[in-house]
Design a protein around this motif. Sequence first.
Motif, mmCIF file in Angstrom:
data_model
loop_
_atom_site.group_PDB
_atom_site.id
_atom_site.type_symbol
_atom_site.label_atom_id
_atom_site.label_comp_id
_atom_site.label_asym_id
_atom_site.label_seq_id
_atom_site.Cartn_x
_atom_site.Cartn_y
_atom_site.Cartn_z
ATOM 1 N N MET A 1 0.814 -1.181 0.000
ATOM 2 C CA MET A 1 0.000 0.000 0.000
ATOM 3 C C MET A 1 0.865 1.256 0.000
ATOM 4 S SD MET A 1 -3.159 1.063 2.434
ATOM 5 C CE MET A 1 -3.955 -0.441 2.019
ATOM 6 N N LEU A 2 1.977 1.173 0.686
ATOM 7 C CA LEU A 2 2.878 2.318 0.696
ATOM 8 C C LEU A 2 3.460 2.553 -0.697
ATOM 9 C CD1 LEU A 2 4.026 4.456 2.533
ATOM 10 C CD2 LEU A 2 5.895 2.923 3.082
ATOM 11 N N ASN A 3 3.637 1.479 -1.456
ATOM 12 C CA ASN A 3 4.118 1.636 -2.837
ATOM 13 C C ASN A 3 3.129 2.441 -3.679
ATOM 14 O OD1 ASN A 3 6.424 0.183 -2.352
ATOM 15 N ND2 ASN A 3 5.520 -1.756 -2.987
ATOM 16 N N TRP A 4 1.842 2.161 -3.512
ATOM 17 C CA TRP A 4 0.835 2.898 -4.271
ATOM 18 C C TRP A 4 0.825 4.363 -3.874
ATOM 19 C CZ3 TRP A 4 -1.259 1.462 -8.581
ATOM 20 C CH2 TRP A 4 -1.355 0.113 -8.876
ATOM 21 N N ALA A 5 0.995 4.645 -2.588
ATOM 22 C CA ALA A 5 1.036 6.036 -2.139
ATOM 23 C C ALA A 5 2.216 6.764 -2.779
ATOM 24 C CB ALA A 5 1.125 6.097 -0.618
ATOM 25 N N LEU A 6 3.361 6.095 -2.837
ATOM 26 C CA LEU A 6 4.530 6.713 -3.460
ATOM 27 C C LEU A 6 4.340 6.915 -4.953
ATOM 28 C CD1 LEU A 6 7.405 4.885 -1.569
ATOM 29 C CD2 LEU A 6 6.654 7.247 -1.308
ATOM 30 N N ILE A 7 3.689 5.966 -5.612
ATOM 31 C CA ILE A 7 3.423 6.105 -7.049
ATOM 32 C C ILE A 7 2.514 7.300 -7.311
ATOM 33 C CG2 ILE A 7 2.220 5.038 -8.999
ATOM 34 C CD1 ILE A 7 3.324 2.331 -7.965
ATOM 35 N N PHE A 8 1.444 7.441 -6.525
ATOM 36 C CA PHE A 8 0.547 8.577 -6.713
ATOM 37 C C PHE A 8 1.239 9.894 -6.377
ATOM 38 C CE2 PHE A 8 -2.979 5.485 -6.710
ATOM 39 C CZ PHE A 8 -3.681 5.970 -7.805
ATOM 40 N N VAL A 10 4.454 10.533 -6.866
ATOM 41 C CA VAL A 10 5.302 10.833 -8.028
ATOM 42 C C VAL A 10 4.453 11.335 -9.188
ATOM 43 C CG1 VAL A 10 6.805 9.795 -9.765
ATOM 44 C CG2 VAL A 10 7.142 9.260 -7.356
ATOM 45 N N VAL A 11 3.300 10.735 -9.410
ATOM 46 C CA VAL A 11 2.403 11.199 -10.471
ATOM 47 C C VAL A 11 1.961 12.632 -10.197
ATOM 48 C CG1 VAL A 11 0.099 10.871 -11.479
ATOM 49 C CG2 VAL A 11 1.603 8.908 -11.139
ATOM 50 N N ALA A 12 1.674 12.946 -8.940
ATOM 51 C CA ALA A 12 1.262 14.307 -8.586
ATOM 52 C C ALA A 12 2.387 15.307 -8.835
ATOM 53 C CB ALA A 12 0.834 14.356 -7.125
ATOM 54 N N ILE A 13 3.610 14.934 -8.495
ATOM 55 C CA ILE A 13 4.746 15.836 -8.707
ATOM 56 C C ILE A 13 4.984 16.063 -10.194
ATOM 57 C CG2 ILE A 13 7.246 16.048 -8.430
ATOM 58 C CD1 ILE A 13 6.895 14.662 -5.706
ATOM 59 N N VAL A 14 4.947 14.986 -10.974
ATOM 60 C CA VAL A 14 5.157 15.113 -12.420
ATOM 61 C C VAL A 14 4.037 15.940 -13.049
ATOM 62 C CG1 VAL A 14 5.239 13.814 -14.588
ATOM 63 C CG2 VAL A 14 6.521 13.009 -12.599
ATOM 64 N N ALA A 24 -2.761 16.820 -10.574
ATOM 65 C CA ALA A 24 -1.801 16.863 -9.476
ATOM 66 C C ALA A 24 -2.514 16.878 -8.130
ATOM 67 C CB ALA A 24 -0.898 18.088 -9.607
ATOM 68 N N ALA A 25 -3.568 17.661 -8.019
ATOM 69 C CA ALA A 25 -4.310 17.733 -6.758
ATOM 70 C C ALA A 25 -4.994 16.408 -6.441
ATOM 71 C CB ALA A 25 -5.337 18.853 -6.823
ATOM 72 N N ALA A 26 -5.577 15.782 -7.447
ATOM 73 C CA ALA A 26 -6.249 14.505 -7.245
ATOM 74 C C ALA A 26 -5.254 13.423 -6.840
ATOM 75 C CB ALA A 26 -6.996 14.084 -8.496
ATOM 76 N N ALA A 31 -2.725 9.970 -2.730
ATOM 77 C CA ALA A 31 -1.499 9.566 -2.038
ATOM 78 C C ALA A 31 -1.615 9.816 -0.541
ATOM 79 C CB ALA A 31 -0.307 10.313 -2.614
ATOM 80 N N LYS A 32 -2.205 10.941 -0.162
ATOM 81 C CA LYS A 32 -2.363 11.267 1.256
ATOM 82 C C LYS A 32 -3.295 10.271 1.948
ATOM 83 C CE LYS A 32 -2.856 15.595 2.191
ATOM 84 N NZ LYS A 32 -3.423 16.941 2.417
ATOM 85 N N ILE A 33 -4.397 9.950 1.304
ATOM 86 C CA ILE A 33 -5.351 8.994 1.873
ATOM 87 C C ILE A 33 -4.704 7.615 2.037
ATOM 88 C CG2 ILE A 33 -7.476 7.714 1.391
ATOM 89 C CD1 ILE A 33 -8.522 10.322 0.088
ATOM 90 N N LEU A 34 -4.007 7.146 1.007
ATOM 91 C CA LEU A 34 -3.350 5.839 1.081
ATOM 92 C C LEU A 34 -2.275 5.818 2.164
ATOM 93 C CD1 LEU A 34 -3.012 4.863 -2.671
ATOM 94 C CD2 LEU A 34 -4.523 3.851 -0.972
ATOM 95 N N PHE A 35 -1.545 6.919 2.310
ATOM 96 C CA PHE A 35 -0.514 6.980 3.339
ATOM 97 C C PHE A 35 -1.124 6.879 4.730
ATOM 98 C CE2 PHE A 35 2.177 9.444 6.254
ATOM 99 C CZ PHE A 35 3.320 8.664 6.187
ATOM 100 N N PHE A 36 -2.211 7.602 4.987
ATOM 101 C CA PHE A 36 -2.835 7.539 6.300
ATOM 102 C C PHE A 36 -3.456 6.173 6.570
ATOM 103 C CE2 PHE A 36 -2.901 12.287 6.091
ATOM 104 C CZ PHE A 36 -2.026 12.472 7.141
#
Length: 58
Positions: A1-8, A10-14, A24-26, A31-36
């Motif tokens: 699950m942490l991998n998905w948060a990191l992927i999102f 990176v997508v937001a930053i790009v 980017a906002a979405a 990513a924030k929801i998955l991290f929590f």
Amino acid sequence: MLNWALIFLVVAIVAAVFGFGGIAAASAGIAKILFFIFIILFAVSLIVSLARGRSPRL
């Protein structure tokens, strides 16, 4: 699950670098929801492990 948060993340930053504000906002929100969710599941797992008397496997 942490991998998905990191992927999102990176997508937001790009997307932010290329000027796609909505995407980017979405992605950052997802990513924030998955991290929590990851943090909550980790804490529950740690508490259950300690309650059973086993050493946590970090």
